[in-house]
Design an enzyme around this catalytic site. Structure first.
Site, PDB file in Angstrom:
ATOM      1  N   HIS A 165     -40.232  14.266   9.721  1.00 34.91           N
ATOM      2  CA  HIS A 165     -39.516  13.333  10.599  1.00 34.91           C
ATOM      3  C   HIS A 165     -40.230  13.252  11.940  1.00 34.91           C
ATOM      4  CE1 HIS A 165     -36.119  13.067   7.878  1.00 34.91           C
ATOM      5  NE2 HIS A 165     -36.234  14.361   7.708  1.00 34.91           N
ATOM      6  N   ALA A 176     -49.861  35.379   0.331  1.00 34.74           N
ATOM      7  CA  ALA A 176     -48.408  35.261   0.297  1.00 34.74           C
ATOM      8  C   ALA A 176     -47.825  35.090   1.695  1.00 34.74           C
ATOM      9  CB  ALA A 176     -47.811  36.501  -0.361  1.00 34.74           C
ATOM     10  N   LYS A 212     -55.167  31.445   8.563  1.00 36.11           N
ATOM     11  CA  LYS A 212     -56.538  31.496   9.092  1.00 36.11           C
ATOM     12  C   LYS A 212     -57.448  32.123   8.054  1.00 36.11           C
ATOM     13  CE  LYS A 212     -55.093  31.860  13.864  1.00 36.11           C
ATOM     14  NZ  LYS A 212     -54.988  32.679  15.038  1.00 36.11           N
TER      15      LYS A 212
END
Length: 193
Positions: free
Chosen positions: A111, A158, A178
């Protein structure tokens, strides 16, 4: 092999999840999966999608059509464990041989963020395409956000949140994700960045 074929036949006969897709060839989709606007979804051969997954494609928002081309393309030998959510209002291209762990969220829309409008829900959608390369492994509870490109043979650790492009043959972790390792072709191992 026989059990897999029986599961596939039962899914087709009793749950009809295959009907309405642009293309599908082999593979397995769990009966609990939810799909929206199947006509925009294309599967390669041998796709596996686990329980409680949702592939939601939007072609309109607040009564208005989405102006960008809409496609959710999933390559061959794709495997998602369970609870995969994909929200697509533009293009998402996922390559071949992609492995996705549980509870992964991939979304190419958001949005608007103008704080002077009363409700963020009333703002127009901002759509940025996503590309996920071949041979990618996406770990448990990863979020892939709009506009990113994940290169070939990348591993996303994860819990990571992918907000920027990740080049080929890298391991990326964290929030934001990263690159921490890159594959060294000369010596054949992952090396720290």
């Amino acid at each position: 092999m026989i059990k897999k074929a029986i599961r596939r036949i039962k899914t087709i006969m009793h749950h009809n999840v295959y009907n309405g897709f642009k293309a599908i060839d082999g593979g397995y989709i769990h009966e609990s999966c939810i799909f929206q606007n199947k006509q925009y979804i294309t599967f390669g051969k041998d796709v596996g999608i686990g329980a409680n997954s949702r592939l939601l494609v939007w072609d309109s928002y607040q009564g208005k059509g989405i102006s960008t081309p809409i496609e959710l393309n999933i390559g061959k030998k794709f495997s998602a464990t369970r609870n995969l959510t994909i929200q697509c209002a533009g293009k998402i291209n996922i390559g071949d041989n992609v492995l996705i762990a549980s509870d992964v969220f991939i979304c190419n829309e958001n949005h608007g963020i103008n704080p002077l409008i009363d409700n963020y829900l009333d703002q127009p959608l901002i759509v940025k395409d996503i590309t996920i390369g071949n041979g990618v492994w996406i770990g448990e509870k990863v979020c892939v956000l709009p506009g990113v490109s994940i290169g070939n043979k990348v591993i996303i650790g994860a819990g990571s949140v992918v907000t920027k492009d990740i080049p080929d043959y890298c391991i990326a972790v964290g929030n934001p994700a990263k690159v921490i390792k890159i594959w060294n072709f000369e010596i054949g191992i992952w090396v720290n960045v």
